[in-house]
Design a protein around this motif. Structure first.
Motif, PDB file in Angstrom:
ATOM      1  N   ASP A  22      57.371   8.820  38.163  1.00 49.00           N
ATOM      2  CA  ASP A  22      56.147   9.467  37.676  1.00 49.00           C
ATOM      3  C   ASP A  22      56.454  10.929  37.405  1.00 49.00           C
ATOM      4  N   ASN A  31      51.931   6.226  45.607  1.00 49.88           N
ATOM      5  CA  ASN A  31      51.138   5.067  45.192  1.00 49.88           C
ATOM      6  C   ASN A  31      51.716   3.788  45.799  1.00 49.88           C
ATOM      7  N   GLY A  32      51.012   2.687  45.609  1.00 55.39           N
ATOM      8  CA  GLY A  32      51.411   1.426  46.213  1.00 55.39           C
ATOM      9  C   GLY A  32      52.736   0.899  45.702  1.00 55.39           C
ATOM     10  N   LYS A  33      53.015   1.115  44.426  1.00 57.86           N
ATOM     11  CA  LYS A  33      54.271   0.650  43.832  1.00 57.86           C
ATOM     12  C   LYS A  33      55.460   1.351  44.489  1.00 57.86           C
ATOM     13  N   ASN A  34      55.341   2.677  44.655  1.00 54.95           N
ATOM     14  CA  ASN A  34      56.429   3.438  45.266  1.00 54.95           C
ATOM     15  C   ASN A  34      56.555   3.136  46.758  1.00 54.95           C
ATOM     16  N   TRP A  35      55.432   2.832  47.431  1.00 51.18           N
ATOM     17  CA  TRP A  35      55.464   2.445  48.840  1.00 51.18           C
ATOM     18  C   TRP A  35      56.241   1.136  48.990  1.00 51.18           C
ATOM     19  N   ALA A  36      55.984   0.182  48.099  1.00 46.18           N
ATOM     20  CA  ALA A  36      56.699  -1.094  48.139  1.00 46.18           C
ATOM     21  C   ALA A  36      58.186  -0.893  47.846  1.00 46.18           C
ATOM     22  N   LYS A  37      58.509   0.011  46.902  1.00 48.03           N
ATOM     23  CA  LYS A  37      59.904   0.309  46.582  1.00 48.03           C
ATOM     24  C   LYS A  37      60.598   0.940  47.776  1.00 48.03           C
ATOM     25  N   ASP A  56      52.016  -4.595  51.319  1.00 51.88           N
ATOM     26  CA  ASP A  56      50.818  -4.319  50.524  1.00 51.88           C
ATOM     27  C   ASP A  56      49.564  -4.280  51.402  1.00 51.88           C
ATOM     28  N   ARG A  68      43.700   5.480  45.818  1.00 53.31           N
ATOM     29  CA  ARG A  68      44.762   4.639  45.263  1.00 53.31           C
ATOM     30  C   ARG A  68      46.131   5.091  45.759  1.00 53.31           C
TER      31      ARG A  68
END
Length: 176
Positions: A22, A31-37, A56, A68
């Motif tokens: 980003d 964000n959630g995507k980066n937390w999962a990564k 998640d 978010r």
């Protein structure tokens, strides 16, 4: 709990993963995507005790109702939630320290990044020294493109008569 040096590297890892992918990110929120990564790259997700779904769910649990993203404090709470699940044989504090050690000092991994390379036909087709005809006019001797002057005939519109061969010689003739 954990040492201050470890907490510093934990916060540094949080910031690196928060800005990953980003261009507008400040590193203050993830964000959630980066937390999962982060969980995947740092091997928090092991596929047995912790899965992508668990990650998640924990993210949704620690973030605000309408938010978010999570901040650093919520990030630490999320790690506390995952720690006992990941390290079942350890106490809550030991599990939290162990999960912090997994994350601390890590950076996002770029997997599957495409690299360009010239192979076989591509090299032959892009060699400008072998071009002929009108295509040859588009490049100079070094193979650098000429731009618009290589694609179109640019007409000299200077003077009363366009493309006059003896332009600028009138004054020399009159002085005699």
């Amino acid at each position: 709990m954990a040492g201050s040096a470890e907490m510093g590297s934990l916060e540094e890892s949080f910031r690196k993963f928060a800005i990953y992918g980003d261009t507008k990110a400040t590193g203050q929120e993830m964000n959630g995507k980066n937390w999962a990564k982060l969980c995947k790259d740092c091997k928090v997700i092991d596929g047995k005790s912790i899965t992508g779904t668990d990650v998640d769910i924990v993210f949704s649990k620690v973030k605000g109702k309408t938010a978010r993203v999570i901040n650093y404090e919520e990030f630490k709470k999320a790690l506390e939630e995952l720690a006992p699940k990941r390290f079942k044989d350890k106490s809550k504090e030991e599990a939290y320290e162990a999960i912090c050690q997994l994350v601390a000092g890590k950076e996002p991994i770029n997997v599957g990044v495409t690299k360009a390379k010239n192979v076989g036909a591509v090299e032959r087709l892009t060699d400008t020294s072998k071009y002929t005809g009108s295509h040859k006019e588009r490049f100079d001797e070094t193979g650098k493109g000429k731009g618009k002057s290589g694609r179109e005939n640019i007409v000299d519109n200077s003077g009363y008569v366009s493309a006059y061969k003896n332009a600028g010689t009138y004054d020399a003739k009159v002085k005699k």
